[in-house]
Design a protein around this motif. Structure first.
Motif, PDB file in Angstrom:
ATOM      1  N   PRO A  15       0.864  -1.267   0.130  1.00 39.06           N
ATOM      2  CA  PRO A  15       0.372   0.182   0.374  1.00 39.06           C
ATOM      3  C   PRO A  15       0.807   1.404   0.195  1.00 39.06           C
ATOM      4  CG  PRO A  15      -0.071  -0.977   1.941  1.00 39.06           C
ATOM      5  CD  PRO A  15       1.033  -1.894   1.824  1.00 39.06           C
ATOM      6  N   ALA A  16       0.184   1.838  -0.859  1.00 42.20           N
ATOM      7  CA  ALA A  16       1.069   3.728  -1.125  1.00 42.20           C
ATOM      8  C   ALA A  16       0.729   4.369   0.605  1.00 42.20           C
ATOM      9  CB  ALA A  16       1.119   4.069  -1.986  1.00 42.20           C
ATOM     10  N   ARG A  17       2.449   4.792   0.813  1.00 40.92           N
ATOM     11  CA  ARG A  17       1.627   5.857   2.052  1.00 40.92           C
ATOM     12  C   ARG A  17       1.275   6.959   1.763  1.00 40.92           C
ATOM     13  NH1 ARG A  17       7.682   8.012   4.534  1.00 40.92           N
ATOM     14  NH2 ARG A  17       6.358   8.948   6.129  1.00 40.92           N
ATOM     15  N   ARG A  18       0.379   7.240   2.614  1.00 39.25           N
ATOM     16  CA  ARG A  18      -0.783   7.880   2.608  1.00 39.25           C
ATOM     17  C   ARG A  18      -0.313   9.622   3.258  1.00 39.25           C
ATOM     18  NH1 ARG A  18      -5.117   7.190   7.697  1.00 39.25           N
ATOM     19  NH2 ARG A  18      -3.230   6.757   8.596  1.00 39.25           N
ATOM     20  N   THR A  19      -1.143  10.382   2.337  1.00 36.16           N
ATOM     21  CA  THR A  19      -0.168  11.888   2.216  1.00 36.16           C
ATOM     22  C   THR A  19      -1.167  12.291   3.185  1.00 36.16           C
ATOM     23  OG1 THR A  19      -2.581  12.592   1.013  1.00 36.16           O
ATOM     24  CG2 THR A  19      -1.485  11.317  -0.644  1.00 36.16           C
ATOM     25  N   GLN A  20      -0.140  13.334   3.236  1.00 38.35           N
ATOM     26  CA  GLN A  20      -0.756  14.384   4.519  1.00 38.35           C
ATOM     27  C   GLN A  20      -2.296  14.905   4.478  1.00 38.35           C
ATOM     28  OE1 GLN A  20       0.912  18.319   4.871  1.00 38.35           O
ATOM     29  NE2 GLN A  20       1.172  18.869   7.129  1.00 38.35           N
ATOM     30  N   SER A  21      -2.547  14.860   3.750  1.00 40.36           N
ATOM     31  CA  SER A  21      -4.629  14.889   4.018  1.00 40.36           C
ATOM     32  C   SER A  21      -5.805  14.118   3.934  1.00 40.36           C
ATOM     33  CB  SER A  21      -5.166  15.773   2.816  1.00 40.36           C
ATOM     34  OG  SER A  21      -4.273  14.740   1.620  1.00 40.36           O
ATOM     35  N   GLU A  22      -4.701  12.248   3.934  1.00 44.08           N
ATOM     36  CA  GLU A  22      -5.325  11.553   4.248  1.00 44.08           C
ATOM     37  C   GLU A  22      -4.883  11.191   5.455  1.00 44.08           C
ATOM     38  OE1 GLU A  22      -4.865   8.950   0.097  1.00 44.08           O
ATOM     39  OE2 GLU A  22      -3.889   8.793   1.499  1.00 44.08           O
ATOM     40  N   ARG A  23      -4.022  11.147   6.118  1.00 40.79           N
ATOM     41  CA  ARG A  23      -3.851  11.481   7.273  1.00 40.79           C
ATOM     42  C   ARG A  23      -4.971  12.270   8.288  1.00 40.79           C
ATOM     43  NH1 ARG A  23       1.340  11.335   5.840  1.00 40.79           N
ATOM     44  NH2 ARG A  23       2.090  13.264   6.163  1.00 40.79           N
ATOM     45  N   ARG A  24      -4.669  13.241   8.285  1.00 45.87           N
ATOM     46  CA  ARG A  24      -5.293  14.300   8.902  1.00 45.87           C
ATOM     47  C   ARG A  24      -6.397  14.317   8.706  1.00 45.87           C
ATOM     48  NH1 ARG A  24      -3.031  20.249   6.328  1.00 45.87           N
ATOM     49  NH2 ARG A  24      -1.217  20.009   7.353  1.00 45.87           N
ATOM     50  N   ALA A  25      -7.550  13.501   7.913  1.00 46.62           N
ATOM     51  CA  ALA A  25      -8.422  13.022   6.925  1.00 46.62           C
ATOM     52  C   ALA A  25      -8.873  11.402   8.601  1.00 46.62           C
ATOM     53  CB  ALA A  25      -9.312  12.763   6.161  1.00 46.62           C
ATOM     54  N   ALA A  26      -8.619  11.093   8.481  1.00 44.91           N
ATOM     55  CA  ALA A  26      -7.905  10.412   9.070  1.00 44.91           C
ATOM     56  C   ALA A  26      -8.244   9.741  10.823  1.00 44.91           C
ATOM     57  CB  ALA A  26      -7.328   9.581   8.739  1.00 44.91           C
ATOM     58  N   THR A  27      -7.381  10.855  10.974  1.00 45.80           N
ATOM     59  CA  THR A  27      -7.803  11.394  12.625  1.00 45.80           C
ATOM     60  C   THR A  27      -8.707  12.246  12.962  1.00 45.80           C
ATOM     61  OG1 THR A  27      -4.808  11.900  12.484  1.00 45.80           O
ATOM     62  CG2 THR A  27      -5.947  13.228  14.083  1.00 45.80           C
ATOM     63  N   ARG A  28      -9.317  13.240  12.350  1.00 48.20           N
ATOM     64  CA  ARG A  28     -10.332  13.557  12.391  1.00 48.20           C
ATOM     65  C   ARG A  28     -11.830  13.123  12.467  1.00 48.20           C
ATOM     66  NH1 ARG A  28     -15.172  16.058   9.899  1.00 48.20           N
ATOM     67  NH2 ARG A  28     -15.582  18.229  10.765  1.00 48.20           N
ATOM     68  N   GLY A  29     -11.738  11.681  11.133  1.00 44.14           N
ATOM     69  CA  GLY A  29     -12.289  10.847  11.355  1.00 44.14           C
ATOM     70  C   GLY A  29     -12.334   9.685  12.314  1.00 44.14           C
ATOM     71  N   ALA A  30     -11.634   9.797  12.704  1.00 42.06           N
ATOM     72  CA  ALA A  30     -11.298   9.099  14.499  1.00 42.06           C
ATOM     73  C   ALA A  30     -11.574   9.608  16.108  1.00 42.06           C
ATOM     74  CB  ALA A  30      -9.832   8.764  14.220  1.00 42.06           C
ATOM     75  N   LEU A  31     -12.023  11.156  15.479  1.00 43.88           N
ATOM     76  CA  LEU A  31     -12.010  11.507  16.790  1.00 43.88           C
ATOM     77  C   LEU A  31     -13.746  12.011  16.413  1.00 43.88           C
ATOM     78  CD1 LEU A  31      -9.626  14.411  16.576  1.00 43.88           C
ATOM     79  CD2 LEU A  31     -10.379  13.349  18.463  1.00 43.88           C
ATOM     80  N   VAL A  32     -14.049  11.622  15.712  1.00 44.60           N
ATOM     81  CA  VAL A  32     -15.480  11.855  15.569  1.00 44.60           C
ATOM     82  C   VAL A  32     -16.498  10.822  15.849  1.00 44.60           C
ATOM     83  CG1 VAL A  32     -17.653  12.308  13.949  1.00 44.60           C
ATOM     84  CG2 VAL A  32     -15.426  14.619  13.718  1.00 44.60           C
ATOM     85  N   ALA A  33     -15.861  10.007  15.187  1.00 37.21           N
ATOM     86  CA  ALA A  33     -16.499   7.992  15.530  1.00 37.21           C
ATOM     87  C   ALA A  33     -16.284   7.763  16.820  1.00 37.21           C
ATOM     88  CB  ALA A  33     -15.130   7.153  14.273  1.00 37.21           C
ATOM     89  N   ALA A  34     -14.745   8.388  17.126  1.00 41.38           N
ATOM     90  CA  ALA A  34     -15.080   8.104  19.023  1.00 41.38           C
ATOM     91  C   ALA A  34     -16.376   9.075  19.623  1.00 41.38           C
ATOM     92  CB  ALA A  34     -13.315   8.702  19.485  1.00 41.38           C
ATOM     93  N   ALA A  35     -16.203  10.060  19.548  1.00 41.11           N
ATOM     94  CA  ALA A  35     -16.842  11.149  20.548  1.00 41.11           C
ATOM     95  C   ALA A  35     -18.529  10.954  20.012  1.00 41.11           C
ATOM     96  CB  ALA A  35     -16.786  13.056  19.842  1.00 41.11           C
ATOM     97  N   ARG A  36     -18.247  10.207  18.892  1.00 43.25           N
ATOM     98  CA  ARG A  36     -20.303   9.982  18.525  1.00 43.25           C
ATOM     99  C   ARG A  36     -20.090   7.592  19.094  1.00 43.25           C
ATOM    100  NH1 ARG A  36     -22.130   8.758  12.577  1.00 43.25           N
ATOM    101  NH2 ARG A  36     -24.562   7.804  12.831  1.00 43.25           N
TER     102      ARG A  36
END
Length: 207
Positions: A15-36
């Motif tokens: 798998p290709a390394r994730r871009t910075q924008s993908e890492r940011r989206a993953a971090t934000r998504g993890a926060l929203v999922a955890a909070a939800r």
């Protein structure tokens, strides 16, 4: 022939390394999922920031990079819940075929039935009025639930089957009725009775 082993070429399946924008989206998504998940379990007031970042697997600093406050994170969760709810309503309404009045009824019933479910009941019905100001809730409603209701009433009107109107003015009034009915269900009112009352109202404003 060299005795050295050839260099291993990267596999095309690696798998290709994730871009910075993908890492940011993953971090934000993890926060929203955890909070939800946590807000659905214990409500906004019963969840700490530390619990959210621990479940998300990020630092507290990362949380504040994406969300200015816990309330700001709640808004993101609320929007996601509203979006998913609208998708469920759309699926339910599609079973009506080409009948716009039946689409309106089925969508309204799905909304009210959702009020009995954990995360919708807790996040969208009970907590959002206490956590978010009216302007914020109205903006989210216009984008999701109210916007969908306006479109549904416009379709009924376009078919010549709206007995009360205009549709644009009626939409927020009907939305208020649906929210009140949902709140009553969330507070323990009998769902079947409450849904029956809303269906009777819909019969009066359509033909």
């Amino acid at each position: 022939m060299s005795d050295k082993e050839p260099a291993v070429k990267p596999s095309s399946a690696t798998p290709a390394r994730r871009t910075q924008s993908e890492r940011r989206a993953a971090t934000r998504g993890a926060l929203v999922a955890a909070a939800r998940a946590l807000f659905a379990e214990r409500g906004f007031a019963g969840v700490s920031r530390e619990e959210i970042v621990e479940r998300a697997g990020v630092t507290r600093g990362a949380m504040y990079h994406y969300f200015a406050s816990k309330e700001d994170l709640f808004r993101a969760v609320y929007e996601e819940v509203e979006r998913d709810l609208c998708e469920a309503i759309a699926v339910a309404a599609m079973t009506a075929g080409d009948d716009p009045v039946e689409e309106l009824r089925l969508g309204s019933v799905e909304f009210l039935r959702s009020a009995t479910r954990g995360e919708v009941r807790r996040i969208a019905v009970l907590d959002s009025p206490a956590v978010l100001d009216a302007e914020t809730r109205n903006a989210v409603a216009e984008q999701y639930g109210l916007g969908m209701l306006r479109a549904a009433l416009a379709a009924v009107d376009g078919a010549g089957r709206l007995a009360a109107g205009p549709a644009d003015q009626l939409a927020p009034m009907l939305m208020a009725v649906l929210h009140e009915a949902a709140t009553q269900i969330a507070d323990g009112a009998d769902p079947a009775t409450t849904i029956g009352l809303v269906e009777a109202l819909l019969e009066r404003i359509t033909t």
